[in-house]
Enzyme design. Structure first.
Site, PDB file in Angstrom:
ATOM      1  N   CYS A 131      50.743  53.444  58.866  1.00 55.69           N
ATOM      2  CA  CYS A 131      50.901  53.479  60.322  1.00 55.69           C
ATOM      3  C   CYS A 131      49.578  53.261  61.056  1.00 55.69           C
ATOM      4  CB  CYS A 131      51.456  54.828  60.734  1.00 55.69           C
ATOM      5  SG  CYS A 131      52.830  55.348  59.743  1.00 55.69           S
ATOM      6  N   ARG A 139      47.909  46.320  58.745  1.00 57.20           N
ATOM      7  CA  ARG A 139      48.183  47.492  57.904  1.00 57.20           C
ATOM      8  C   ARG A 139      49.636  47.543  57.444  1.00 57.20           C
ATOM      9  NH1 ARG A 139      44.457  51.197  56.671  1.00 57.20           N
ATOM     10  NH2 ARG A 139      45.906  52.893  56.958  1.00 57.20           N
ATOM     11  N   TRP A 152      55.122  52.887  59.620  1.00 61.02           N
ATOM     12  CA  TRP A 152      55.589  52.427  58.319  1.00 61.02           C
ATOM     13  C   TRP A 152      56.386  53.597  57.746  1.00 61.02           C
ATOM     14  CZ3 TRP A 152      52.206  50.727  53.569  1.00 61.02           C
ATOM     15  CH2 TRP A 152      52.961  49.868  52.777  1.00 61.02           C
ATOM     16  N   ASN A 203      49.911  59.798  62.425  1.00 56.26           N
ATOM     17  CA  ASN A 203      49.790  59.172  61.105  1.00 56.26           C
ATOM     18  C   ASN A 203      49.646  60.285  60.076  1.00 56.26           C
ATOM     19  OD1 ASN A 203      49.747  56.674  62.213  1.00 56.26           O
ATOM     20  ND2 ASN A 203      47.597  56.237  61.774  1.00 56.26           N
ATOM     21  N   GLY A 204      50.184  60.051  58.856  1.00 53.31           N
ATOM     22  CA  GLY A 204      50.051  61.057  57.799  1.00 53.31           C
ATOM     23  C   GLY A 204      51.394  61.704  57.534  1.00 53.31           C
ATOM     24  N   GLU A 219      43.671  44.826  32.363  1.00 52.03           N
ATOM     25  CA  GLU A 219      43.476  44.702  33.803  1.00 52.03           C
ATOM     26  C   GLU A 219      42.006  44.420  34.131  1.00 52.03           C
ATOM     27  OE1 GLU A 219      45.194  44.163  36.232  1.00 52.03           O
ATOM     28  OE2 GLU A 219      44.034  44.794  37.962  1.00 52.03           O
ATOM     29  N   LYS A 254      40.696  41.077  36.064  1.00 50.14           N
ATOM     30  CA  LYS A 254      39.859  41.105  37.283  1.00 50.14           C
ATOM     31  C   LYS A 254      38.656  40.194  37.093  1.00 50.14           C
ATOM     32  CE  LYS A 254      41.997  42.323  39.500  1.00 50.14           C
ATOM     33  NZ  LYS A 254      43.305  42.762  39.382  1.00 50.14           N
ATOM     34  N   GLU A 302      39.591  36.364  36.995  1.00 52.12           N
ATOM     35  CA  GLU A 302      40.059  35.841  38.281  1.00 52.12           C
ATOM     36  C   GLU A 302      38.929  35.481  39.229  1.00 52.12           C
ATOM     37  OE1 GLU A 302      42.609  39.397  39.249  1.00 52.12           O
ATOM     38  OE2 GLU A 302      43.814  37.833  40.175  1.00 52.12           O
ATOM     39  N   HIS A 315      41.600  42.555  13.161  1.00 47.05           N
ATOM     40  CA  HIS A 315      42.657  41.672  12.653  1.00 47.05           C
ATOM     41  C   HIS A 315      42.479  40.237  13.146  1.00 47.05           C
ATOM     42  CE1 HIS A 315      44.707  45.044  10.868  1.00 47.05           C
ATOM     43  NE2 HIS A 315      44.496  45.702  11.997  1.00 47.05           N
ATOM     44  N   LYS A 353      47.700  34.714  46.890  1.00 43.15           N
ATOM     45  CA  LYS A 353      47.998  36.155  46.928  1.00 43.15           C
ATOM     46  C   LYS A 353      49.446  36.434  46.574  1.00 43.15           C
ATOM     47  CE  LYS A 353      47.025  40.436  47.528  1.00 43.15           C
ATOM     48  NZ  LYS A 353      46.366  41.050  46.364  1.00 43.15           N
TER      49      LYS A 353
HETATM   50  C1  F6R Z   1      45.831  39.921  39.945  1.00 47.29           C
HETATM   51  C2  F6R Z   1      46.976  39.702  40.797  1.00 47.29           C
HETATM   52  C3  F6R Z   1      48.169  39.056  40.210  1.00 47.29           C
HETATM   53  C4  F6R Z   1      49.442  39.758  40.712  1.00 47.29           C
HETATM   54  C5  F6R Z   1      50.694  38.999  40.250  1.00 47.29           C
HETATM   55  C6  F6R Z   1      51.960  39.700  40.652  1.00 47.29           C
HETATM   56  O1  F6R Z   1      44.765  40.486  40.626  1.00 47.29           O
HETATM   57  O2  F6R Z   1      46.955  40.035  41.930  1.00 47.29           O
HETATM   58  O3  F6R Z   1      48.130  39.050  38.822  1.00 47.29           O
HETATM   59  O4  F6R Z   1      49.455  41.060  40.217  1.00 47.29           O
HETATM   60  O5  F6R Z   1      50.678  37.704  40.804  1.00 47.29           O
HETATM   61  O6  F6R Z   1      52.028  39.849  42.024  1.00 47.29           O
HETATM   62  P1  F6R Z   1      52.947  40.928  42.707  1.00 47.29           P
HETATM   63  O7  F6R Z   1      52.437  42.264  42.308  1.00 47.29           O
HETATM   64  O8  F6R Z   1      52.806  40.647  44.176  1.00 47.29           O
HETATM   65  O9  F6R Z   1      54.339  40.691  42.210  1.00 47.29           O
END
Ligand code: F6R
Length: 603
Positions: free
Chosen positions: A2, A27, A75, A99-100, A479, A483, A486, A502, A598
């Protein structure tokens, strides 16, 4: 989550509030509202959906002359996104935005209803305004009534309240949710939950601290903490909007790493109290007749799922498998109705995950989405949804969304454990204690960040990175490696530490960088011997552990070692910062890495 805005002054108040709310749009929200008081006349407007709906509703309304106003984008957490549940919430003569989460709202609501108060919304916020009006009956002074009100509230809040009993005043309070007051030399006063709406309006700001409250009117601002008046500390406000949106950080990714403490706190709010886990959005019958959980996701969300699979089996004693959505779609999977199908997605729009969900629905399975975007395609399709409350994530490389996904999944494991009675009350209480510590654990410490910045210069080349870990630290290794690749474009792999011998150990030489996740609480001796094997072959080792490791070429000492998930979250932040600092040194656009989007809405 929110957003809040507020204003005291002579400008056209409606437009100012709407513009302020627009700045907070990023947000995420599902309804919005404003309330404006001039003399003792209050007008309020609310609308579901985007701000343009609220603008449409208010198009014939304008203010002239002095007044005060408050606005909010909501939200939904308690109660659905409806007009009645949108803020401002009203009593008989007062209006509040918040908010909260008010954790004790149920007991307060019960008491208020017993004393004859009529509630119109399903929200926790509405108790604030009724409580204030009730307190005012026993006190002549609105400030005294406001102080008494916030003393009674448990949980987290940023609050603005206006009331006809003090027609030129906004009452404010902050505990756990950000609230900023802005001023300028024209005598105007502004409020906002982050600084974007204040830029180009205010020249100085007061960043309220937890526990501070007070009131503002034409005469100025009165600030209190623990019933003692305080001198507000004003600091100059930047005029650069882009800079402000990034909160002074170099990249959105950096800002989002730093935000993790707050958003993880938001994720927990109202869901972990009185020795129990609550999910308002679920019914216990979700797990009735279920013998297996199948999780489907992509990328980072898949890694969050993998982490939780260890916990579902270990704690909730329920079989759990995790699949990459693009693989699942075409493998002609066998789906049986005793399976709960869980999809995890930050965006809620990922094509493969969405299709996997469709297949599960078609097969008649119960479905649950863990998602960061309300009203997204995945949320609309799933039977049940838990929102992760990370706020909008702008950096393409996911950080805070991952943190909140893991947090939700950990709480979900405990929720199922409660229902299935697979853990003792004492164990659940211990887990809850650990959960509540996570916001502090993921707070970035300056010293740590500095150290990683310095170390990063040694890791800009080489023929590859291996992130290794065991148990829940294996998905974290995956993960961490994701990171790095990417945003740095360096080759990195995550591997189960015990699997190196292995095959991959053949790659070991001084140019192979091993990032070793060595928690104390999970198979420390086993991973230690795996890392020793790599060190014996001259691999360069960066060890991350609370225990000194003498064979490490570089060492990042972690602080906590009393719970696996606490170690997990601490190491998560380290791997995120490491990837980011390497990428920055390489001169890459951290927020928009090449070839990536994204939201992946195509197969
Ligand atoms: C990595 C990343 C991607 C998403 C993937 C799934 O930093 O952002 O690997 O995790 O494309 O995306 P969502 O979670 O939006 O389904």
């Amino acid at each position: 989550m929110c957003g809040i805005v507020g204003y005291i002054g002579n400008r056209e108040i409606k437009s100012l509030l709407l513009e302020g709310l627009k700045e907070l749009e990023y947000r995420g929200y599902d309804s919005a509202g404003i309330a404006i008081m001039q003399k003792d006349d209050i007008r309020y407007f609310k609308a579901v959906g985007k701000l343009k709906n609220l603008a449409e509703k208010t198009k014939d309304f304008k203010t002239e002359g002095f007044g005060v106003g408050i606005g909010h984008t909501r939200w939904a957490t308690h109660g659905k996104p409806t007009e009645l549940n949108a803020h401002p919430h009203l009593g008989e003569f007062s209006y509040v935005v918040h908010n909260g989460i008010i954790e004790n709202y149920q007991e307060l609501k019960k008491e208020l209803i017993e004393s004859g108060v009529n509630f119109v919304s399903q929200t926790d916020t509405e108790v604030i305004v009724h409580l204030f009006e009730k307190n005012l009956k026993n006190s002549k002074d609105p400030m005294e009534a406001f102080e008494k009100t916030i003393e009674t509230l448990k949980g987290a809040y940023a609050i603005l309240l206006i009331t006809k009993s003090a027609p030129d005043t906004i009452f404010f309070a902050r505990k756990g949710s950000p609230l900023i007051i802005g001023t300028n030399d024209k005598g105007e006063i502004f409020f906002a939950s982050s600084d974007a709406p204040l830029i180009s309006n205010a020249t100085e700001v007061i960043y309220l601290e937890d526990g501070e409250y007070g009131y503002a009117n034409k005469e100025g601002i009165k600030l209190f903490a623990n019933k003692e008046e305080k001198e507000p500390v004003k600091v100059p406000l930047t005029t650069d909007k882009q800079y402000a949106q990034k909160g002074g950080f170099r990249f959105f990714m950096e800002k989002e790493i730093y935000e993790q403490s707050e958003v993880v706190g938001d994720t927990i709010l109202g869901r972990a109290s009185n020795g129990k886990i609550y999910f308002e959005e679920l019914k216990e019958e979700i797990i009735e007749g279920i013998n297996e959980i199948k999780i489907c996701a992509c990328g980072t969300s898949y890694h969050a799922g993998l982490t939780s699979a260890y916990l579902f089996e270990r704690m909730a004693k329920i079989r759990c498998s995790v699949e990459i959505a693009s693989e699942f779609r075409y493998k002609e999977p066998l789906l049986t109705k005793d399976t709960l199908f869980v999809v995890i997605s930050q965006s809620g729009e990922t094509a493969d995950t969405l299709e996997a969900l469709r297949m599960a629905k078609k097969a008649g399975l119960k479905t649950l989405a863990i998602c960061n975007v309300d009203n997204s395609s995945i949320v609309r399709l799933a039977d049940y949804t838990i929102l992760t409350r990370a706020g909008i994530e702008k950096g393409v490389a996911s950080t805070k969304a991952f943190a909140t996904q893991v947090m939700v999944l950990w709480m979900l494991v405990l929720y199922f454990s409660q229902i299935r009675k697979t853990l003792s009350d004492e164990t659940i209480a211990n887990e809850l204690k650990a959960i509540r510590r996570i916001p502090k654990v993921v707070k970035v410490k300056d010293k740590l960040h500095e150290k990683i910045k310095r170390l990063s210069k040694r890791y800009l080349h080489g023929h590859g990175f291996f992130y290794i870990g065991r148990d829940i630290f294996f998905p974290l290794a995956l993960e961490g490696a994701l990171k790095l690749k990417e945003i740095s474009y360096l080759h990195a792999e995550g591997y189960p530490a015990g699997e190196m011998k292995h095959g991959p150990i053949a790659l070991a030489d001084s140019e192979l960088f091993t990032i070793a996740l060595m928690p104390k609480t999970v198979h420390y001796d086993k991973i230690k011997s795996n890392v020793e094997e790599l060190s014996a072959r001259d691999a360069t080792i960066l060890a991350i552990s609370p225990v000194e490791f003498e064979l490490a070429d570089d060492f990042i000492k972690t602080e906590y070692f009393d719970h696996p998930m606490i170690e997990f979250f601490e190491m998560m932040v380290i791997t995120q910062l490491l990837a980011m600092e390497i990428a920055i040194r390489l001169g890459n656009d951290v927020d928009m890495p090449r070839n990536l989007a994204k939201s992946v809405t195509v197969e």
